[in-house]
Motif scaffolding. Structure first.
Motif, PDB file in Angstrom:
ATOM      1  N   ASP A 112       1.526  -2.152   9.821  1.00  0.00           N
ATOM      2  CA  ASP A 112       0.521  -1.100   9.940  1.00  0.00           C
ATOM      3  C   ASP A 112       0.991   0.117  10.734  1.00  0.00           C
ATOM      4  OD1 ASP A 112      -1.650  -2.322   8.558  1.00  0.00           O
ATOM      5  OD2 ASP A 112      -1.777  -3.741  10.223  1.00  0.00           O
ATOM      6  N   VAL A 113       1.720  -0.150  11.816  1.00  0.00           N
ATOM      7  CA  VAL A 113       2.126   0.961  12.669  1.00  0.00           C
ATOM      8  C   VAL A 113       3.099   1.878  11.932  1.00  0.00           C
ATOM      9  CG1 VAL A 113       3.376   1.568  14.771  1.00  0.00           C
ATOM     10  CG2 VAL A 113       1.671  -0.249  14.825  1.00  0.00           C
ATOM     11  N   GLN A 114       4.040   1.268  11.222  1.00  0.00           N
ATOM     12  CA  GLN A 114       4.995   2.054  10.444  1.00  0.00           C
ATOM     13  C   GLN A 114       4.242   2.909   9.428  1.00  0.00           C
ATOM     14  OE1 GLN A 114       5.446  -1.007  11.390  1.00  0.00           O
ATOM     15  NE2 GLN A 114       7.513  -1.129  12.223  1.00  0.00           N
ATOM     16  N   LEU A 115       3.276   2.262   8.786  1.00  0.00           N
ATOM     17  CA  LEU A 115       2.481   2.936   7.769  1.00  0.00           C
ATOM     18  C   LEU A 115       1.723   4.128   8.364  1.00  0.00           C
ATOM     19  CD1 LEU A 115       1.732   2.584   4.781  1.00  0.00           C
ATOM     20  CD2 LEU A 115      -0.286   1.337   5.541  1.00  0.00           C
ATOM     21  N   THR A 116       1.100   3.893   9.516  1.00  0.00           N
ATOM     22  CA  THR A 116       0.349   4.967  10.170  1.00  0.00           C
ATOM     23  C   THR A 116       1.264   6.137  10.503  1.00  0.00           C
ATOM     24  OG1 THR A 116      -1.118   3.366  11.181  1.00  0.00           O
ATOM     25  CG2 THR A 116      -1.102   5.549  12.157  1.00  0.00           C
ATOM     26  N   LEU A 117       2.400   5.804  11.071  1.00  0.00           N
ATOM     27  CA  LEU A 117       3.320   6.862  11.486  1.00  0.00           C
ATOM     28  C   LEU A 117       3.760   7.689  10.284  1.00  0.00           C
ATOM     29  CD1 LEU A 117       4.783   7.766  14.116  1.00  0.00           C
ATOM     30  CD2 LEU A 117       6.774   6.562  13.236  1.00  0.00           C
ATOM     31  N   ILE A 118       4.089   6.983   9.206  1.00  0.00           N
ATOM     32  CA  ILE A 118       4.534   7.661   7.994  1.00  0.00           C
ATOM     33  C   ILE A 118       3.436   8.583   7.454  1.00  0.00           C
ATOM     34  CG2 ILE A 118       5.050   7.239   5.542  1.00  0.00           C
ATOM     35  CD1 ILE A 118       6.529   4.657   6.563  1.00  0.00           C
ATOM     36  N   GLN A 119       2.190   8.123   7.576  1.00  0.00           N
ATOM     37  CA  GLN A 119       1.080   8.924   7.048  1.00  0.00           C
ATOM     38  C   GLN A 119       0.693  10.079   7.958  1.00  0.00           C
ATOM     39  OE1 GLN A 119      -1.785   5.832   6.528  1.00  0.00           O
ATOM     40  NE2 GLN A 119      -1.247   5.513   4.380  1.00  0.00           N
ATOM     41  N   LYS A 120       0.931   9.916   9.267  1.00  0.00           N
ATOM     42  CA  LYS A 120       0.420  10.908  10.207  1.00  0.00           C
ATOM     43  C   LYS A 120       1.381  12.037  10.524  1.00  0.00           C
ATOM     44  CE  LYS A 120      -3.468   8.813  10.885  1.00  0.00           C
ATOM     45  NZ  LYS A 120      -4.625   9.239  10.118  1.00  0.00           N
ATOM     46  N   THR A 121       2.634  11.794  10.347  1.00  0.00           N
ATOM     47  CA  THR A 121       3.570  12.849  10.742  1.00  0.00           C
ATOM     48  C   THR A 121       4.815  12.821   9.866  1.00  0.00           C
ATOM     49  OG1 THR A 121       4.784  13.813  12.606  1.00  0.00           O
ATOM     50  CG2 THR A 121       4.727  11.439  12.522  1.00  0.00           C
TER      51      THR A 121
ATOM     52  N   LEU B 281      11.873   0.432   3.163  1.00  0.00           N
ATOM     53  CA  LEU B 281      10.528   0.983   3.372  1.00  0.00           C
ATOM     54  C   LEU B 281      10.597   2.494   3.598  1.00  0.00           C
ATOM     55  CD1 LEU B 281       7.389   0.630   4.152  1.00  0.00           C
ATOM     56  CD2 LEU B 281       8.239   0.738   6.492  1.00  0.00           C
ATOM     57  N   PHE B 282      11.483   2.915   4.491  1.00  0.00           N
ATOM     58  CA  PHE B 282      11.549   4.340   4.803  1.00  0.00           C
ATOM     59  C   PHE B 282      12.112   5.147   3.630  1.00  0.00           C
ATOM     60  CE2 PHE B 282      11.097   2.508   9.033  1.00  0.00           C
ATOM     61  CZ  PHE B 282      10.081   3.313   9.518  1.00  0.00           C
ATOM     62  N   GLU B 283      13.052   4.550   2.935  1.00  0.00           N
ATOM     63  CA  GLU B 283      13.631   5.234   1.778  1.00  0.00           C
ATOM     64  C   GLU B 283      12.552   5.521   0.723  1.00  0.00           C
ATOM     65  OE1 GLU B 283      16.290   2.916  -0.676  1.00  0.00           O
ATOM     66  OE2 GLU B 283      17.726   4.574  -0.700  1.00  0.00           O
ATOM     67  N   LYS B 284      11.665   4.540   0.521  1.00  0.00           N
ATOM     68  CA  LYS B 284      10.599   4.693  -0.483  1.00  0.00           C
ATOM     69  C   LYS B 284       9.693   5.872  -0.203  1.00  0.00           C
ATOM     70  CE  LYS B 284       9.988   0.211  -2.514  1.00  0.00           C
ATOM     71  NZ  LYS B 284       9.974  -1.086  -1.870  1.00  0.00           N
ATOM     72  N   VAL B 285       9.500   6.181   1.082  1.00  0.00           N
ATOM     73  CA  VAL B 285       8.614   7.293   1.407  1.00  0.00           C
ATOM     74  C   VAL B 285       9.391   8.562   1.765  1.00  0.00           C
ATOM     75  CG1 VAL B 285       6.662   5.847   2.059  1.00  0.00           C
ATOM     76  CG2 VAL B 285       8.357   6.441   3.783  1.00  0.00           C
TER      77      VAL B 285
ATOM     78  N   ALA C 226       0.830  -1.205   0.000  1.00  0.00           N
ATOM     79  CA  ALA C 226       0.000   0.000   0.000  1.00  0.00           C
ATOM     80  C   ALA C 226       0.866   1.258   0.000  1.00  0.00           C
ATOM     81  CB  ALA C 226      -0.933   0.000   1.211  1.00  0.00           C
ATOM     82  N   VAL C 227       1.972   1.192   0.724  1.00  0.00           N
ATOM     83  CA  VAL C 227       2.882   2.337   0.742  1.00  0.00           C
ATOM     84  C   VAL C 227       3.362   2.617  -0.675  1.00  0.00           C
ATOM     85  CG1 VAL C 227       5.140   3.162   1.479  1.00  0.00           C
ATOM     86  CG2 VAL C 227       3.691   1.946   3.087  1.00  0.00           C
ATOM     87  N   GLU C 228       3.737   1.535  -1.366  1.00  0.00           N
ATOM     88  CA  GLU C 228       4.259   1.718  -2.719  1.00  0.00           C
ATOM     89  C   GLU C 228       3.190   2.280  -3.657  1.00  0.00           C
ATOM     90  OE1 GLU C 228       5.988  -2.102  -3.726  1.00  0.00           O
ATOM     91  OE2 GLU C 228       6.984  -2.004  -1.781  1.00  0.00           O
ATOM     92  N   GLN C 229       2.010   1.660  -3.572  1.00  0.00           N
ATOM     93  CA  GLN C 229       0.965   2.064  -4.513  1.00  0.00           C
ATOM     94  C   GLN C 229       0.493   3.489  -4.300  1.00  0.00           C
ATOM     95  OE1 GLN C 229      -2.109  -0.766  -4.039  1.00  0.00           O
ATOM     96  NE2 GLN C 229      -0.934  -2.414  -4.973  1.00  0.00           N
ATOM     97  N   THR C 230       0.353   3.847  -3.024  1.00  0.00           N
ATOM     98  CA  THR C 230      -0.283   5.137  -2.770  1.00  0.00           C
ATOM     99  C   THR C 230       0.728   6.263  -2.672  1.00  0.00           C
ATOM    100  OG1 THR C 230      -0.179   4.776  -0.406  1.00  0.00           O
ATOM    101  CG2 THR C 230      -2.209   4.112  -1.499  1.00  0.00           C
ATOM    102  N   LYS C 231       1.986   5.926  -2.819  1.00  0.00           N
ATOM    103  CA  LYS C 231       2.990   6.951  -2.555  1.00  0.00           C
ATOM    104  C   LYS C 231       2.757   8.269  -3.299  1.00  0.00           C
ATOM    105  CE  LYS C 231       7.729   8.156  -2.680  1.00  0.00           C
ATOM    106  NZ  LYS C 231       8.921   7.965  -3.457  1.00  0.00           N
ATOM    107  N   PRO C 232       2.534   8.222  -4.606  1.00  0.00           N
ATOM    108  CA  PRO C 232       2.385   9.504  -5.291  1.00  0.00           C
ATOM    109  C   PRO C 232       1.147  10.265  -4.822  1.00  0.00           C
ATOM    110  CG  PRO C 232       2.708   7.703  -6.861  1.00  0.00           C
ATOM    111  CD  PRO C 232       2.431   7.099  -5.532  1.00  0.00           C
ATOM    112  N   LYS C 233       0.089   9.503  -4.464  1.00  0.00           N
ATOM    113  CA  LYS C 233      -1.167  10.149  -4.101  1.00  0.00           C
ATOM    114  C   LYS C 233      -1.247  10.453  -2.611  1.00  0.00           C
ATOM    115  CE  LYS C 233      -3.230   6.819  -6.402  1.00  0.00           C
ATOM    116  NZ  LYS C 233      -4.135   5.784  -6.057  1.00  0.00           N
ATOM    117  N   ALA C 234      -0.464   9.719  -1.818  1.00  0.00           N
ATOM    118  CA  ALA C 234      -0.596   9.843  -0.364  1.00  0.00           C
ATOM    119  C   ALA C 234      -0.431  11.282   0.072  1.00  0.00           C
ATOM    120  CB  ALA C 234       0.452   8.977   0.332  1.00  0.00           C
TER     121      ALA C 234
END
Ligand SMILES: Nc1ncnc2c1ncn2[C@@H]1O[C@H](COP(=O)(O)OP(=O)(O)O)[C@@H](O)[C@H]1O
Ligand SMILES: [Mg+2]
Length: 355
Positions: free
Chosen positions: A239-248, A273-277, A96-104
């Motif tokens: 999930d937690v990593q994903l949430t954190l990346i999205q929230k802050t 993972l972190f490099e991708k975002v 999901a991180v990969e797919q949504t990256k441009p739109k996130a």
């Protein structure tokens, strides 16, 4: 003289609680090293089985130590990030991180009155991520910074034990007041729930808890902002990593690993993972570095990944004792060898975060 065969024989007298077989026969023993009077190996289990295997590790350690001529034994219990049934979710999340990256939506706001957010990650549990988080936070605070620690490890929150904190946090004017210990502000998923059992939360619950701890906690005020918030993540890339990346917005991530290749390949995954975002890896730390398992694996890996190497921390009883007693070793033995290693890691991170 200790030989491999006698170590294996002893390990087969320790019963694997899941299969009922001896530890060796069950295939649980990884990376067994037997050298002169020393032996060590890794027990790798699913996250939810970690409590079940802690006594197994202790039994194996005690039995090997009792062998005549044995000087040093080291059994490391590492927990796979996500329990088997939940594995699908974890890989979906990464996808999901990969797919949504441009739109996130790129988060633009850190939690209120927090200047920097630093995450501490690892591929596996049991490598010392929480230990590094609390000691690093304490070492940063020693430098005069105002520091908070957020324990986001939903699989095994350890901040209550490691910081010696307990009790429900107060709510004042709709905000959660973080607990304070050793000059640090602290919040833990372990304080939001009853009991101290390792828990495996469902994704949405975990994300909600993380969100709450980020956005509703009074980490700082306009007059006294928090300089750094250290986030102790659960192992892996879920999930937690994903949430954190999205929230802050994260100012950087520090990755902890043991010298073994098994743990290192997971460190690489965390970095990816972190490099991708777009979150920079501020460095790799080698924990439980030492003569049994070798040394230098993380340094070589850091070079390969092109990220800074922050240093190594030896396997040392004072580190474990500090964690168990609720006083981080950096606070308990402020001028010791371990503290000075954390001081230099903190110095280099503080410089990077300031620049
Ligand atoms: N350098 C070290 N020397 C000795 N024991 C350590 C060291 N680092 C961690 N430990 C111990 O190993 C166990 C796992 O560490 P922890 O920080 O909880 O790992 P994680 O958060 O990655 O699961 C704890 O009992 C801790 O006290
Ligand atoms: Mg932990």
């Amino acid at each position: 003289m200790i030989d491999r065969a006698s170590v294996i024989a002893v390990l087969d007298t320790v019963i694997d609680p899941k299969s009922g077989q001896g530890l060796m026969a069950s295939g649980m023993v990884q990376g067994l090293v037997v050298d002169q009077g020393r032996a060590g190996f890794v027990l790798e289990v699913a996250a939810q089985d970690a409590p079940l295997y802690a006594p197994v590790r202790d039994e194996a350690e005690a039995k090997l130590k009792a062998l005549e001529g044995m000087d040093r034994v080291s059994v490391i219990l590492t927990a796979e990030a996500v329990a088997k049934p939940a594995r699908r979710t974890a890989s979906l999340s990464t996808a999901a991180v990969e797919q949504t990256k441009p739109k996130a939506p790129v988060p633009t706001e850190r939690p209120a009155h927090v200047k920097r957010v630093l995450a501490v990650a690892s591929g596996k549990g049991g490598v010392g991520k929480s230990t590094v988080s609390v000691n690093l936070a304490a070492a940063l605070a020693k430098r005069g910074l105002s520091v908070g620690i957020l324990d986001a490890d939903v699989y095994g929150p350890s901040m209550p034990t490691m910081m010696g904190i307990s009790g429900k946090p107060d709510y004042v004017d709709g905000a959660i007041v973080p607990l304070e210990a050793h000059g640090l502000k602290a919040m833990s998923v372990g304080l939001l729930t009853k009991g101290t059992d390792a828990m495996v939360w469902r994704g949405p619950m975990a994300s909600q808890a993380i969100n709450q701890m980020l956005s509703q906690t009074r980490w700082g005020t306009a007059e006294q902002p928090l300089d750094v918030l250290v986030v102790d993540l659960p192992p892996g890339t879920g999930d937690v990593q994903l949430t954190l990346i999205q929230k802050t917005p994260l100012d950087g991530v520090v990755i902890v690993s043991t010298p073994q290749e098994v743990a290192l390949s997971d460190a690489r995954r965390a970095h990816t993972l972190f490099e991708k975002v777009g979150v920079p890896t501020l460095g790799l730390i080698e924990n439980m570095s030492g003569d049994i398992f070798g040394r230098g694996g993380a340094k070589a890996e850091a070079e390969k990944l092109g990220v800074p190497y922050l240093g190594d921390l030896p396997l040392d009883a004072s580190v474990r004792e500090g964690g168990d007693a609720g006083t981080p070793v950096v606070v308990a033995v402020p001028f010791g060898d371990i503290a000075s290693r954390f001081d230099s890691i903190a110095e280099s991170l503080a410089n990077t975060l300031n620049s």
